[in-house]
Design a protein around this motif. Structure first.
Motif, mmCIF file in Angstrom:
data_model
loop_
_atom_site.group_PDB
_atom_site.id
_atom_site.type_symbol
_atom_site.label_atom_id
_atom_site.label_comp_id
_atom_site.label_asym_id
_atom_site.label_seq_id
_atom_site.Cartn_x
_atom_site.Cartn_y
_atom_site.Cartn_z
ATOM 1 N N LEU A 44 0.652 -1.129 0.102
ATOM 2 C CA LEU A 44 0.001 -0.052 -0.166
ATOM 3 C C LEU A 44 0.714 1.080 0.209
ATOM 4 C CD1 LEU A 44 -2.743 -1.117 2.457
ATOM 5 C CD2 LEU A 44 -2.896 -1.155 0.122
ATOM 6 N N LEU A 45 1.871 1.339 0.807
ATOM 7 C CA LEU A 45 2.857 2.569 0.731
ATOM 8 C C LEU A 45 3.491 2.529 -0.427
ATOM 9 C CD1 LEU A 45 4.452 2.205 4.475
ATOM 10 C CD2 LEU A 45 2.893 3.776 3.608
ATOM 11 N N ARG A 46 3.895 1.540 -0.959
ATOM 12 C CA ARG A 46 4.625 1.435 -2.233
ATOM 13 C C ARG A 46 3.827 1.976 -3.421
ATOM 14 N NH1 ARG A 46 7.715 -4.000 -0.984
ATOM 15 N NH2 ARG A 46 9.541 -3.035 0.121
ATOM 16 N N SER A 47 2.484 1.861 -3.390
ATOM 17 C CA SER A 47 1.718 2.300 -4.318
ATOM 18 C C SER A 47 1.520 3.812 -4.261
ATOM 19 C CB SER A 47 0.362 1.576 -4.235
ATOM 20 O OG SER A 47 -0.702 2.146 -3.094
ATOM 21 N N ARG A 48 1.943 4.403 -3.192
ATOM 22 C CA ARG A 48 1.741 5.985 -2.948
ATOM 23 C C ARG A 48 3.362 6.277 -3.082
ATOM 24 N NH1 ARG A 48 -3.344 3.841 -3.002
ATOM 25 N NH2 ARG A 48 -4.761 5.365 -2.503
ATOM 26 N N GLY A 49 4.185 5.793 -3.678
ATOM 27 C CA GLY A 49 5.620 6.308 -3.760
ATOM 28 C C GLY A 49 6.368 6.269 -2.534
ATOM 29 N N LEU A 50 5.873 5.538 -1.518
ATOM 30 C CA LEU A 50 6.652 5.418 -0.069
ATOM 31 C C LEU A 50 7.432 4.238 0.328
ATOM 32 C CD1 LEU A 50 4.276 7.723 2.065
ATOM 33 C CD2 LEU A 50 6.186 8.447 0.986
ATOM 34 N N SER A 51 8.672 4.277 0.811
ATOM 35 C CA SER A 51 9.145 2.965 1.185
ATOM 36 C C SER A 51 8.886 2.493 2.641
ATOM 37 C CB SER A 51 10.586 3.133 1.013
ATOM 38 O OG SER A 51 11.194 4.197 1.744
ATOM 39 N N ALA A 52 8.482 3.696 3.440
ATOM 40 C CA ALA A 52 8.174 3.486 4.777
ATOM 41 C C ALA A 52 7.600 4.498 5.566
ATOM 42 C CB ALA A 52 9.431 2.797 5.679
ATOM 43 N N LEU A 53 6.903 4.417 6.704
ATOM 44 C CA LEU A 53 6.402 5.765 7.139
ATOM 45 C C LEU A 53 7.504 6.150 8.393
ATOM 46 C CD1 LEU A 53 2.612 4.824 7.770
ATOM 47 C CD2 LEU A 53 3.686 6.309 5.981
ATOM 48 N N PRO A 54 7.407 7.421 8.841
ATOM 49 C CA PRO A 54 8.340 7.599 9.876
ATOM 50 C C PRO A 54 8.416 7.100 11.143
ATOM 51 C CG PRO A 54 7.466 9.685 8.789
ATOM 52 C CD PRO A 54 6.720 8.361 8.387
ATOM 53 N N VAL A 55 9.312 6.830 11.978
ATOM 54 C CA VAL A 55 9.405 5.993 13.335
ATOM 55 C C VAL A 55 8.715 6.977 14.120
ATOM 56 C CG1 VAL A 55 11.725 7.202 13.708
ATOM 57 C CG2 VAL A 55 11.093 5.079 14.785
ATOM 58 N N THR A 56 8.182 6.381 15.240
ATOM 59 C CA THR A 56 7.368 6.874 16.094
ATOM 60 C C THR A 56 8.182 6.531 17.482
ATOM 61 O OG1 THR A 56 6.054 4.922 16.692
ATOM 62 C CG2 THR A 56 5.100 6.563 15.169
ATOM 63 N N TYR A 57 8.382 7.515 18.497
ATOM 64 C CA TYR A 57 8.866 7.336 19.518
ATOM 65 C C TYR A 57 8.407 6.208 20.477
ATOM 66 C CZ TYR A 57 11.518 11.767 18.901
ATOM 67 O OH TYR A 57 12.214 12.600 18.406
ATOM 68 N N ILE A 58 6.981 5.857 20.437
ATOM 69 C CA ILE A 58 6.569 4.907 21.024
ATOM 70 C C ILE A 58 7.191 3.707 20.522
ATOM 71 C CG2 ILE A 58 4.427 4.525 19.623
ATOM 72 C CD1 ILE A 58 4.757 4.269 23.376
ATOM 73 N N GLY A 59 7.176 3.531 19.190
ATOM 74 C CA GLY A 59 7.893 2.045 18.756
ATOM 75 C C GLY A 59 9.138 2.169 19.138
ATOM 76 N N LYS A 60 10.195 3.055 18.999
ATOM 77 C CA LYS A 60 11.361 2.987 19.638
ATOM 78 C C LYS A 60 11.403 2.419 21.203
ATOM 79 C CE LYS A 60 13.662 6.421 16.924
ATOM 80 N NZ LYS A 60 14.664 8.065 17.047
ATOM 81 N N ALA A 61 10.493 2.928 21.856
ATOM 82 C CA ALA A 61 10.507 2.665 23.108
ATOM 83 C C ALA A 61 10.024 1.124 23.510
ATOM 84 C CB ALA A 61 9.590 3.796 24.044
ATOM 85 N N ALA A 62 9.191 0.860 22.717
ATOM 86 C CA ALA A 62 8.583 -0.545 22.947
ATOM 87 C C ALA A 62 9.693 -1.497 22.337
ATOM 88 C CB ALA A 62 7.281 -0.557 21.960
ATOM 89 N N THR A 63 10.370 -1.347 21.212
ATOM 90 C CA THR A 63 11.487 -2.191 21.051
ATOM 91 C C THR A 63 12.610 -2.195 21.927
ATOM 92 O OG1 THR A 63 11.205 -1.623 18.755
ATOM 93 C CG2 THR A 63 13.133 -2.657 19.184
#
Length: 209
Positions: free
Chosen positions: A115-134
């Motif tokens: 879906l992202l690639r169909s809009r010309g994107l390779s990924a979405l920006p990182v979120t701080y909550i995602g960093k903290a979870a990892t």
């Protein structure tokens, strides 16, 4: 104006650290499931976590970012996030529902890439909550493994490890909710780009070398 791509180089300290972490994945599986050397397994996880932080720091401080690092570091992180909980579940240290929750979240995340690639994107920006979870999950795994010894100090450390894991799994799932909201906005606001080149965006996995 498109953001500048990192240099196309291979022999950097961050890439070497990522390669070592990749090589240590089968070592972790062997020492825990075959040799039953929990102490060595803890050591592998602690080194991997420290080197994961170090390679990003070195890449920024010494200007050693590279295109290989942009791909290799998050790929190794994903392998750890799959391998470590599965191996711990096989050894009876964490329950399987915990592993299934992590794998389903990552599977759904991967399913959104077309879906992202169909809009010309390779990924979405990182979120701080995602960093903290990892961070919480990768900190909790070795602590829970340390909690397998039959002693008071081990039980205390194990309880701390489970605190990290419980907080981490909730944050990990919540970060996917944030990701889904971002994806919905992208799908509504950005038309399909056809043959236009994809716009590089920071991967959801976080900063890397």
């Amino acid at each position: 104006m498109e953001p500048a791509l990192p240099p196309d180089r291979v022999l950097t300290v961050p890439n070497a650290l990522s390669a070592i972490r990749l090589a240590l994945i089968p070592v972790f599986v062997y020492v825990l499931l075959v040799a039953h050397a929990n102490g060595w397994a803890v050591g592998v996880l602690m080194f991997s976590g420290a080197s994961d932080w170090a390679d990003g720091k070195i890449a920024r401080t010494l200007n050693q970012s590279s295109r290989l690092g942009v791909l290799l570091d998050p790929a190794v992180d994903r392998l750890y996030m799959v391998t470590v909980p599965v191996v711990l579940a096989l050894d009876g240290i964490v329950p399987w529902w915990f592993v299934v929750a992590l794998l389903v979240r990552d599977g759904l995340l991967a399913a959104t890439l077309p879906l992202l690639r169909s809009r010309g994107l390779s990924a979405l920006p990182v979120t701080y909550i995602g960093k903290a979870a990892t961070f919480a999950l990768m900190s909790g795994f070795p602590l829970v493994l340390l909690g397998t010894w039959d002693s008071l100090w081990s039980r205390v450390i194990g309880a701390c490890g489970w605190a990290f894991l419980i907080w981490g799994i909730y944050a990990y799932l919540w970060s996917f909710v944030q990701y889904a909201v971002q994806l919905t906005l992208v799908m509504r606001r950005m038309p399909k780009l056809g043959g236009r080149a994809r716009q590089p965006v920071a991967p959801e996995a976080g900063e890397h070398g």
